[in-house]
Write a protein that holds these residues in place. Structure first.
Motif, mmCIF file in Angstrom:
data_model
loop_
_atom_site.group_PDB
_atom_site.id
_atom_site.type_symbol
_atom_site.label_atom_id
_atom_site.label_comp_id
_atom_site.label_asym_id
_atom_site.label_seq_id
_atom_site.Cartn_x
_atom_site.Cartn_y
_atom_site.Cartn_z
ATOM 1 N N HIS A 243 4.627 6.167 -12.936
ATOM 2 C CA HIS A 243 5.905 6.048 -11.777
ATOM 3 C C HIS A 243 5.349 4.521 -11.633
ATOM 4 C CE1 HIS A 243 7.675 8.902 -9.395
ATOM 5 N NE2 HIS A 243 8.331 7.626 -9.393
ATOM 6 N N ALA A 244 6.944 4.202 -11.582
ATOM 7 C CA ALA A 244 6.669 2.894 -11.243
ATOM 8 C C ALA A 244 6.409 2.870 -9.827
ATOM 9 C CB ALA A 244 8.430 1.917 -11.643
ATOM 10 N N LYS A 245 5.907 1.333 -9.674
ATOM 11 C CA LYS A 245 5.379 0.778 -7.719
ATOM 12 C C LYS A 245 6.537 0.883 -6.678
ATOM 13 C CE LYS A 245 0.675 0.324 -8.289
ATOM 14 N NZ LYS A 245 -0.447 -0.039 -8.334
ATOM 15 N N ALA A 246 7.851 0.550 -7.336
ATOM 16 C CA ALA A 246 9.204 -0.050 -6.038
ATOM 17 C C ALA A 246 9.606 1.275 -6.483
ATOM 18 C CB ALA A 246 9.716 -0.335 -6.989
ATOM 19 N N ASP A 247 9.588 2.287 -7.353
ATOM 20 C CA ASP A 247 10.476 3.410 -7.156
ATOM 21 C C ASP A 247 8.826 5.066 -6.157
ATOM 22 O OD1 ASP A 247 12.522 5.556 -8.229
ATOM 23 O OD2 ASP A 247 10.644 6.501 -8.737
ATOM 24 N N PHE A 249 7.027 3.255 -4.219
ATOM 25 C CA PHE A 249 7.450 2.920 -2.265
ATOM 26 C C PHE A 249 8.966 3.372 -1.671
ATOM 27 C CE2 PHE A 249 6.679 -0.988 0.140
ATOM 28 C CZ PHE A 249 7.577 -1.144 0.854
ATOM 29 N N ILE A 250 9.868 2.899 -2.383
ATOM 30 C CA ILE A 250 11.528 3.776 -2.077
ATOM 31 C C ILE A 250 11.692 5.276 -1.923
ATOM 32 C CG2 ILE A 250 14.400 4.281 -2.872
ATOM 33 C CD1 ILE A 250 12.948 1.099 -1.831
ATOM 34 N N TYR A 259 8.779 5.304 9.179
ATOM 35 C CA TYR A 259 8.545 3.705 8.264
ATOM 36 C C TYR A 259 10.078 2.908 8.654
ATOM 37 C CZ TYR A 259 9.573 0.577 4.413
ATOM 38 O OH TYR A 259 10.315 -0.736 3.926
ATOM 39 N N PHE A 267 6.507 -1.450 5.731
ATOM 40 C CA PHE A 267 6.697 -2.181 4.629
ATOM 41 C C PHE A 267 5.554 -2.886 4.375
ATOM 42 C CE2 PHE A 267 7.865 -5.918 2.335
ATOM 43 C CZ PHE A 267 8.437 -5.363 0.850
ATOM 44 N N ASP A 268 4.842 -3.307 4.590
ATOM 45 C CA ASP A 268 3.426 -4.421 4.588
ATOM 46 C C ASP A 268 2.387 -3.523 4.113
ATOM 47 O OD1 ASP A 268 4.075 -6.541 5.261
ATOM 48 O OD2 ASP A 268 4.347 -7.168 7.324
ATOM 49 N N ALA A 271 3.210 -1.357 1.427
ATOM 50 C CA ALA A 271 2.804 -1.807 0.241
ATOM 51 C C ALA A 271 1.036 -2.080 0.004
ATOM 52 C CB ALA A 271 4.087 -3.519 0.318
ATOM 53 N N LEU A 274 -0.347 1.012 -1.820
ATOM 54 C CA LEU A 274 0.382 1.080 -3.033
ATOM 55 C C LEU A 274 -0.280 0.341 -4.110
ATOM 56 C CD1 LEU A 274 4.451 1.498 -2.876
ATOM 57 C CD2 LEU A 274 2.813 3.495 -4.223
ATOM 58 N N GLU A 275 -0.412 -1.016 -3.079
ATOM 59 C CA GLU A 275 -1.755 -2.315 -3.977
ATOM 60 C C GLU A 275 -2.869 -0.949 -4.429
ATOM 61 O OE1 GLU A 275 -1.329 -5.041 -4.800
ATOM 62 O OE2 GLU A 275 -0.625 -5.838 -3.464
ATOM 63 N N TRP B 19 3.968 -5.550 -7.951
ATOM 64 C CA TRP B 19 2.669 -5.920 -8.276
ATOM 65 C C TRP B 19 2.397 -5.979 -9.372
ATOM 66 C CZ3 TRP B 19 6.227 -2.326 -5.600
ATOM 67 C CH2 TRP B 19 5.672 -1.712 -4.554
ATOM 68 N N GLU B 22 3.910 -4.830 -12.798
ATOM 69 C CA GLU B 22 4.893 -4.375 -12.787
ATOM 70 C C GLU B 22 5.898 -5.416 -12.627
ATOM 71 O OE1 GLU B 22 5.426 -0.684 -10.682
ATOM 72 O OE2 GLU B 22 2.961 0.136 -10.876
ATOM 73 N N ARG B 37 14.915 -1.453 -3.253
ATOM 74 C CA ARG B 37 13.816 -1.889 -5.159
ATOM 75 C C ARG B 37 15.042 -2.947 -5.261
ATOM 76 N NH1 ARG B 37 13.763 3.399 -7.972
ATOM 77 N NH2 ARG B 37 12.843 2.355 -10.776
#
Lengths: 299, 94
Positions: A243-247, A249-250, A259, A267-268, A271, A274-275, B19, B22, B37
Protein backbone atom coordinates in the motif's frame (compact mmCIF):
# COMPACT_ATOMS: atom_id res chain seq x y z
CA UNK A 1 -8.51 -0.77 43.21
CA UNK A 2 -10.02 -2.75 40.35
CA UNK A 3 -13.71 -2.55 39.58
CA UNK A 4 -14.23 -6.28 40.30
CA UNK A 5 -13.15 -5.70 43.88
CA UNK A 6 -16.37 -3.77 44.50
CA UNK A 7 -19.47 -5.69 45.51
CA UNK A 8 -22.57 -5.18 43.41
CA UNK A 9 -24.07 -2.97 46.11
CA UNK A 10 -20.86 -0.93 46.40
CA UNK A 11 -20.71 -0.50 42.63
CA UNK A 12 -24.32 0.70 42.45
CA UNK A 13 -23.74 3.09 45.33
CA UNK A 14 -20.43 4.38 43.94
CA UNK A 15 -21.85 4.97 40.47
CA UNK A 16 -24.86 6.77 41.88
CA UNK A 17 -22.49 9.27 43.49
CA UNK A 18 -19.87 9.14 40.77
CA UNK A 19 -17.02 6.67 40.29
CA UNK A 20 -13.58 7.35 38.82
CA UNK A 21 -12.49 4.96 36.06
CA UNK A 22 -9.06 4.94 34.43
CA UNK A 23 -8.90 4.00 30.77
CA UNK A 24 -5.53 4.49 29.13
CA UNK A 25 -4.26 7.97 30.00
CA UNK A 26 -7.77 9.25 30.75
CA UNK A 27 -9.74 9.37 33.95
CA UNK A 28 -13.51 9.43 33.67
CA UNK A 29 -15.84 10.36 36.48
CA UNK A 30 -18.96 8.33 35.69
CA UNK A 31 -22.28 8.90 37.37
CA UNK A 32 -25.36 6.76 36.68
CA UNK A 33 -28.18 4.83 38.27
CA UNK A 34 -29.18 3.03 35.06
CA UNK A 35 -29.07 -0.73 35.77
CA UNK A 36 -27.93 -1.58 32.20
CA UNK A 37 -24.94 0.71 32.52
CA UNK A 38 -24.01 -0.61 35.95
CA UNK A 39 -24.17 -4.21 34.73
CA UNK A 40 -22.29 -3.35 31.53
CA UNK A 41 -19.50 -1.71 33.50
CA UNK A 42 -19.45 -4.60 35.95
CA UNK A 43 -19.19 -7.16 33.16
CA UNK A 44 -16.86 -5.42 30.69
CA UNK A 45 -14.73 -3.10 32.83
CA UNK A 46 -14.12 -5.49 35.71
CA UNK A 47 -10.32 -5.37 35.27
CA UNK A 48 -10.11 -1.57 35.12
CA UNK A 49 -8.73 0.69 37.82
CA UNK A 50 -11.43 2.60 39.67
CA UNK A 51 -11.47 4.93 42.64
CA UNK A 52 -11.75 8.50 43.73
CA UNK A 53 -9.00 10.29 41.84
CA UNK A 54 -7.72 13.82 42.45
CA UNK A 55 -8.25 14.85 38.85
CA UNK A 56 -10.63 13.79 36.07
CA UNK A 57 -10.34 14.40 32.34
CA UNK A 58 -14.07 13.98 31.81
CA UNK A 59 -17.13 14.11 34.04
CA UNK A 60 -19.90 12.11 32.39
CA UNK A 61 -23.39 11.07 33.35
CA UNK A 62 -25.98 8.70 31.91
CA UNK A 63 -29.50 9.35 33.13
CA UNK A 64 -33.10 9.58 31.91
CA UNK A 65 -34.06 12.91 30.37
CA UNK A 66 -36.51 15.04 32.25
CA UNK A 67 -40.19 14.73 31.38
CA UNK A 68 -42.47 11.93 30.33
CA UNK A 69 -39.76 9.89 28.61
CA UNK A 70 -38.52 8.99 32.03
CA UNK A 71 -41.57 6.70 32.23
CA UNK A 72 -43.15 6.32 28.78
CA UNK A 73 -40.92 4.35 26.38
CA UNK A 74 -37.99 5.21 28.65
CA UNK A 75 -35.00 6.94 27.22
CA UNK A 76 -31.54 7.85 28.47
CA UNK A 77 -29.20 10.67 27.71
CA UNK A 78 -25.44 11.23 27.95
CA UNK A 79 -23.95 14.34 29.50
CA UNK A 80 -20.39 15.59 29.70
CA UNK A 81 -20.03 18.48 32.15
CA UNK A 82 -23.81 18.86 31.96
CA UNK A 83 -23.60 19.29 28.18
CA UNK A 84 -25.53 16.71 26.19
CA UNK A 85 -24.12 16.21 22.68
CA UNK A 86 -26.56 13.49 21.57
CA UNK A 87 -30.27 12.98 21.19
CA UNK A 88 -31.77 10.72 23.89
CA UNK A 89 -31.77 7.01 23.05
CA UNK A 90 -33.97 4.11 24.17
CA UNK A 91 -33.08 3.00 27.69
CA UNK A 92 -31.83 -0.39 26.50
CA UNK A 93 -29.11 1.42 24.48
CA UNK A 94 -27.73 3.01 27.63
CA UNK A 95 -24.43 1.13 27.83
CA UNK A 96 -23.74 1.62 24.11
CA UNK A 97 -24.49 5.29 24.58
CA UNK A 98 -21.95 5.50 27.39
CA UNK A 99 -19.33 3.91 25.11
CA UNK A 100 -20.13 6.31 22.26
CA UNK A 101 -20.14 9.21 24.69
CA UNK A 102 -16.73 8.26 26.07
CA UNK A 103 -15.38 8.05 22.51
CA UNK A 104 -16.88 11.48 21.81
CA UNK A 105 -15.17 12.94 24.87
CA UNK A 106 -11.74 11.69 23.87
CA UNK A 107 -12.02 12.27 20.11
CA UNK A 108 -13.27 15.79 20.59
CA UNK A 109 -11.01 16.96 23.37
CA UNK A 110 -7.76 15.01 23.75
CA UNK A 111 -5.79 17.11 21.32
CA UNK A 112 -2.55 16.63 23.20
CA UNK A 113 -2.48 13.39 21.15
CA UNK A 114 -2.75 12.81 17.42
CA UNK A 115 -5.84 10.61 17.07
CA UNK A 116 -6.59 8.37 14.12
CA UNK A 117 -9.82 6.45 13.61
CA UNK A 118 -8.20 3.04 13.58
CA UNK A 119 -7.76 -0.05 15.70
CA UNK A 120 -4.32 -0.95 16.99
CA UNK A 121 -2.91 -4.10 18.55
CA UNK A 122 0.55 -5.23 19.59
CA UNK A 123 2.52 -8.45 19.67
CA UNK A 124 6.26 -9.08 20.06
CA UNK A 125 6.79 -5.35 20.59
CA UNK A 126 5.29 -4.45 17.21
CA UNK A 127 2.10 -2.43 17.04
CA UNK A 128 -0.11 -2.99 14.01
CA UNK A 129 -2.52 -0.22 13.05
CA UNK A 130 -5.73 -1.23 11.31
CA UNK A 131 -7.48 1.66 9.60
CA UNK A 132 -10.56 0.67 7.73
CA UNK A 133 -13.65 2.01 6.12
CA UNK A 134 -16.98 1.04 7.72
CA UNK A 135 -17.82 -2.54 6.79
CA UNK A 136 -14.20 -3.50 6.16
CA UNK A 137 -14.28 -5.89 9.11
CA UNK A 138 -11.90 -3.91 11.31
CA UNK A 139 -13.67 -4.57 14.61
CA UNK A 140 -14.16 -8.27 13.88
CA UNK A 141 -10.48 -8.62 13.10
CA UNK A 142 -9.54 -6.59 16.17
CA UNK A 143 -11.70 -8.76 18.41
CA UNK A 144 -10.30 -11.98 16.94
CA UNK A 145 -6.71 -10.79 17.37
CA UNK A 146 -7.37 -9.63 20.93
CA UNK A 147 -8.80 -13.09 21.67
CA UNK A 148 -5.75 -14.76 20.08
CA UNK A 149 -3.06 -13.40 22.37
CA UNK A 150 -2.55 -9.95 20.88
CA UNK A 151 -2.49 -6.94 23.18
CA UNK A 152 -5.42 -4.69 22.44
CA UNK A 153 -4.33 -1.06 22.40
CA UNK A 154 -7.53 0.34 20.97
CA UNK A 155 -10.53 -0.61 18.88
CA UNK A 156 -11.57 2.86 17.70
CA UNK A 157 -9.03 5.55 18.52
CA UNK A 158 -5.33 5.19 17.82
CA UNK A 159 -3.59 7.64 20.15
CA UNK A 160 -0.15 8.83 19.05
CA UNK A 161 2.12 10.47 21.61
CA UNK A 162 3.32 13.89 20.44
CA UNK A 163 6.69 13.54 22.12
CA UNK A 164 7.94 10.17 20.97
CA UNK A 165 5.46 9.10 18.26
CA UNK A 166 4.60 5.90 20.14
CA UNK A 167 1.12 4.44 20.42
CA UNK A 168 -0.59 5.07 23.74
CA UNK A 169 -2.87 2.21 24.85
CA UNK A 170 -6.54 2.83 25.30
CA UNK A 171 -7.86 -0.70 25.74
CA UNK A 172 -11.62 -0.58 26.06
CA UNK A 173 -14.44 -2.90 25.07
CA UNK A 174 -14.48 -3.72 21.35
CA UNK A 175 -17.65 -2.61 19.62
CA UNK A 176 -19.07 -5.50 17.58
CA UNK A 177 -21.83 -4.89 15.10
CA UNK A 178 -24.45 -7.12 13.52
CA UNK A 179 -23.02 -10.34 12.02
CA UNK A 180 -19.66 -9.87 13.70
CA UNK A 181 -21.24 -10.59 17.10
CA UNK A 182 -22.04 -14.18 16.16
CA UNK A 183 -18.79 -14.54 14.22
CA UNK A 184 -16.82 -13.72 17.36
CA UNK A 185 -19.02 -15.94 19.53
CA UNK A 186 -18.24 -18.82 17.17
CA UNK A 187 -14.55 -17.91 16.92
CA UNK A 188 -14.08 -17.74 20.70
CA UNK A 189 -16.93 -19.24 22.72
CA UNK A 190 -15.18 -18.13 25.93
CA UNK A 191 -15.36 -14.46 24.90
CA UNK A 192 -17.31 -12.21 27.26
CA UNK A 193 -19.76 -10.18 25.21
CA UNK A 194 -22.17 -7.76 26.83
CA UNK A 195 -25.87 -7.31 26.30
CA UNK A 196 -26.72 -6.47 22.68
CA UNK A 197 -28.35 -3.12 21.91
CA UNK A 198 -30.71 -3.68 18.98
CA UNK A 199 -31.96 -1.22 16.37
CA UNK A 200 -29.29 1.38 17.06
CA UNK A 201 -28.17 3.68 14.22
CA UNK A 202 -25.39 1.12 13.66
CA UNK A 203 -27.72 -1.90 13.79
CA UNK A 204 -27.24 -4.38 16.62
CA UNK A 205 -24.24 -3.50 18.77
CA UNK A 206 -22.59 -5.53 21.52
CA UNK A 207 -19.28 -4.99 23.26
CA UNK A 208 -16.50 -7.50 23.83
CA UNK A 209 -14.65 -7.39 27.13
CA UNK A 210 -10.98 -6.48 26.56
CA UNK A 211 -8.46 -9.11 27.69
CA UNK A 212 -7.22 -8.64 31.26
CA UNK A 213 -3.59 -8.51 30.13
CA UNK A 214 -4.34 -5.64 27.76
CA UNK A 215 -5.93 -3.71 30.61
CA UNK A 216 -3.09 -4.52 33.01
CA UNK A 217 -0.50 -3.22 30.49
CA UNK A 218 -2.40 -0.04 29.73
CA UNK A 219 0.52 2.22 30.67
CA UNK A 220 2.92 0.45 28.32
CA UNK A 221 3.29 2.31 25.03
CA UNK A 222 4.14 0.51 21.78
CA UNK A 223 6.04 1.32 18.61
CA UNK A 224 4.01 1.18 15.42
CA UNK A 225 5.62 -1.11 12.83
CA UNK A 226 2.82 -2.05 10.42
CA UNK A 227 -0.25 -0.42 8.94
CA UNK A 228 -2.63 -2.96 7.45
CA UNK A 229 -5.73 -1.91 5.54
CA UNK A 230 -8.09 -4.87 5.99
CA UNK A 231 -10.97 -5.75 3.74
CA UNK A 232 -13.25 -8.69 4.36
CA UNK A 233 -14.55 -10.16 1.12
CA UNK A 234 -16.85 -13.21 1.07
CA UNK A 235 -15.07 -16.23 -0.41
CA UNK A 236 -11.77 -14.42 -0.98
CA UNK A 237 -8.48 -16.24 -0.61
CA UNK A 238 -6.19 -14.26 1.65
CA UNK A 239 -4.02 -11.88 -0.34
CA UNK A 240 -1.88 -8.86 0.41
CA UNK A 241 -0.62 -6.03 -1.73
CA UNK A 242 1.81 -3.22 -0.87
CA UNK A 243 0.00 0.00 0.00
CA UNK A 244 1.64 3.26 -1.11
CA UNK A 245 2.61 5.39 1.86
CA UNK A 246 1.33 8.59 0.29
CA UNK A 247 -2.07 6.95 -0.04
CA UNK A 248 -1.86 5.59 3.51
CA UNK A 249 -1.03 9.12 4.68
CA UNK A 250 -4.07 10.63 3.00
CA UNK A 251 -6.31 7.86 4.35
CA UNK A 252 -5.03 8.23 7.92
CA UNK A 253 -5.27 12.02 7.81
CA UNK A 254 -8.74 11.88 6.29
CA UNK A 255 -9.93 9.51 9.02
CA UNK A 256 -8.20 11.28 11.89
CA UNK A 257 -10.12 13.01 14.63
CA UNK A 258 -7.76 15.98 14.90
CA UNK A 259 -5.18 15.87 12.10
CA UNK A 260 -6.29 19.23 10.70
CA UNK A 261 -6.43 20.79 14.11
CA UNK A 262 -2.79 19.94 14.75
CA UNK A 263 -1.68 21.54 11.47
CA UNK A 264 2.00 21.11 10.62
CA UNK A 265 2.54 19.03 13.76
CA UNK A 266 -0.08 16.54 12.54
CA UNK A 267 1.69 16.36 9.17
CA UNK A 268 5.11 15.77 10.73
CA UNK A 269 3.77 13.16 13.17
CA UNK A 270 1.92 11.26 10.46
CA UNK A 271 4.96 11.32 8.16
CA UNK A 272 7.18 10.02 10.97
CA UNK A 273 4.71 7.29 11.87
CA UNK A 274 4.69 6.08 8.27
CA UNK A 275 8.51 6.19 8.18
CA UNK A 276 8.53 3.49 10.82
CA UNK A 277 5.82 1.30 9.29
CA UNK A 278 5.36 -1.01 6.37
CA UNK A 279 1.96 -0.63 4.73
CA UNK A 280 -0.12 -3.36 3.13
CA UNK A 281 -3.66 -3.98 2.03
CA UNK A 282 -5.15 -7.26 3.20
CA UNK A 283 -8.12 -9.05 1.68
CA UNK A 284 -9.47 -12.13 3.43
CA UNK A 285 -12.58 -14.12 4.14
CA UNK A 286 -11.53 -16.61 6.84
CA UNK A 287 -10.58 -15.21 10.24
CA UNK A 288 -8.23 -18.15 10.84
CA UNK A 289 -6.23 -17.26 7.70
CA UNK A 290 -6.04 -13.65 8.84
CA UNK A 291 -4.75 -14.77 12.27
CA UNK A 292 -1.97 -16.75 10.55
CA UNK A 293 -1.07 -13.73 8.42
CA UNK A 294 -0.78 -11.47 11.45
CA UNK A 295 1.25 -14.03 13.40
CA UNK A 296 3.76 -14.25 10.55
CA UNK A 297 3.82 -10.48 10.22
CA UNK A 298 5.30 -9.99 13.69
CA UNK A 299 7.18 -13.31 14.02
CA UNK B 1 6.24 26.93 -24.59
CA UNK B 2 7.51 30.24 -23.25
CA UNK B 3 9.96 30.07 -20.42
CA UNK B 4 8.33 31.23 -17.23
CA UNK B 5 9.50 31.72 -13.68
CA UNK B 6 7.88 30.43 -10.51
CA UNK B 7 8.37 30.21 -6.80
CA UNK B 8 6.78 28.70 -3.73
CA UNK B 9 4.83 31.56 -2.09
CA UNK B 10 6.80 32.66 0.98
CA UNK B 11 3.63 32.63 3.06
CA UNK B 12 2.74 29.05 2.10
CA UNK B 13 5.18 27.38 4.54
CA UNK B 14 5.26 24.10 2.66
CA UNK B 15 6.35 20.82 4.16
CA UNK B 16 7.23 18.17 1.61
CA UNK B 17 7.73 14.51 2.38
CA UNK B 18 8.69 11.44 0.37
CA UNK B 19 9.53 8.01 1.72
CA UNK B 20 12.56 5.97 0.60
CA UNK B 21 11.71 3.58 -2.28
CA UNK B 22 8.42 5.37 -3.00
CA UNK B 23 7.74 7.81 -5.81
CA UNK B 24 4.91 9.93 -4.52
CA UNK B 25 5.08 12.86 -2.15
CA UNK B 26 2.76 14.43 0.35
CA UNK B 27 2.83 18.16 0.92
CA UNK B 28 1.38 20.30 3.70
CA UNK B 29 0.43 23.86 2.83
CA UNK B 30 0.78 25.63 6.16
CA UNK B 31 -1.16 28.78 5.28
CA UNK B 32 -4.14 26.79 3.98
CA UNK B 33 -3.65 23.94 6.49
CA UNK B 34 -4.23 21.56 3.58
CA UNK B 35 -2.49 18.29 2.74
CA UNK B 36 -2.10 16.98 -0.80
CA UNK B 37 -0.74 13.83 -2.36
CA UNK B 38 1.61 14.66 -5.22
CA UNK B 39 3.04 12.71 -8.13
CA UNK B 40 6.78 12.13 -8.31
CA UNK B 41 7.13 14.85 -10.97
CA UNK B 42 5.18 17.42 -8.97
CA UNK B 43 7.26 16.68 -5.88
CA UNK B 44 10.48 16.95 -7.89
CA UNK B 45 9.39 20.33 -9.25
CA UNK B 46 8.74 21.63 -5.73
CA UNK B 47 12.18 20.39 -4.67
CA UNK B 48 13.58 22.14 -7.75
CA UNK B 49 11.96 25.42 -6.70
CA UNK B 50 12.95 24.92 -3.08
CA UNK B 51 16.58 24.60 -4.19
CA UNK B 52 16.43 28.21 -5.41
CA UNK B 53 15.80 27.61 -9.12
CA UNK B 54 12.79 29.26 -10.70
CA UNK B 55 12.84 28.78 -14.48
CA UNK B 56 10.76 26.17 -16.26
CA UNK B 57 13.41 25.57 -18.92
CA UNK B 58 15.77 23.83 -16.52
CA UNK B 59 13.01 21.55 -15.28
CA UNK B 60 11.84 20.78 -18.81
CA UNK B 61 15.38 19.65 -19.61
CA UNK B 62 15.31 17.47 -16.52
CA UNK B 63 12.04 15.90 -17.67
CA UNK B 64 13.60 15.18 -21.06
CA UNK B 65 16.56 13.51 -19.39
CA UNK B 66 14.11 11.33 -17.44
CA UNK B 67 12.59 10.14 -20.73
CA UNK B 68 9.48 12.33 -20.92
CA UNK B 69 8.59 12.65 -24.64
CA UNK B 70 6.25 15.60 -24.07
CA UNK B 71 7.96 17.59 -21.31
CA UNK B 72 6.28 20.88 -22.25
CA UNK B 73 2.83 19.35 -21.83
CA UNK B 74 3.85 17.79 -18.52
CA UNK B 75 5.22 21.15 -17.40
CA UNK B 76 2.08 23.05 -18.40
CA UNK B 77 -0.17 20.57 -16.58
CA UNK B 78 2.03 20.72 -13.53
CA UNK B 79 2.02 24.51 -13.38
CA UNK B 80 -1.74 24.64 -13.77
CA UNK B 81 -2.37 22.06 -11.04
CA UNK B 82 0.11 23.46 -8.53
CA UNK B 83 -0.98 27.04 -9.09
CA UNK B 84 -4.59 26.03 -8.52
CA UNK B 85 -3.56 24.70 -5.09
CA UNK B 86 -1.65 27.93 -4.32
CA UNK B 87 1.49 25.89 -3.96
CA UNK B 88 3.37 27.94 -6.56
CA UNK B 89 3.07 31.44 -7.97
CA UNK B 90 4.54 33.13 -11.05
CA UNK B 91 7.30 35.66 -10.65
CA UNK B 92 9.11 38.03 -12.98
CA UNK B 93 12.33 36.86 -14.54
CA UNK B 94 15.11 37.33 -11.99
Amino acid sequence: MRLNELSSAELHRSLAQGLGLQTGPFRFHIRTRIPGVVSGLSQLYSDFEVGNFDFYDFHVRIAPPVGLRRWFRPQVNFWMDEFSPFMPLPADHAFAQLEWGMNWCMAGHAHHYLMFHAAVLEKNGQAVILPGDPGAGKSTLTAALALSGWRLLSDEITLVDRNDGQIVPLARPVSLKNASIDIIRAFAPQAVIGEAARDTHKGTVAHLKPPGESVARMSEKAKARHIIFPRWQAGATLSTTPHAKADAFIHLAGHAFNYNLLGALGFDMTARLLEACNCQSLEYSRLEDAMDFFSELVA
Amino acid sequence: MLISFWRIPPTATLRLHRWPDEDEYVVHHGAANATHRLSAVAGMFLEYLASGKSDTSGFISLLQELGDDTPEITMANLLEALQRLDIIEPIDAP
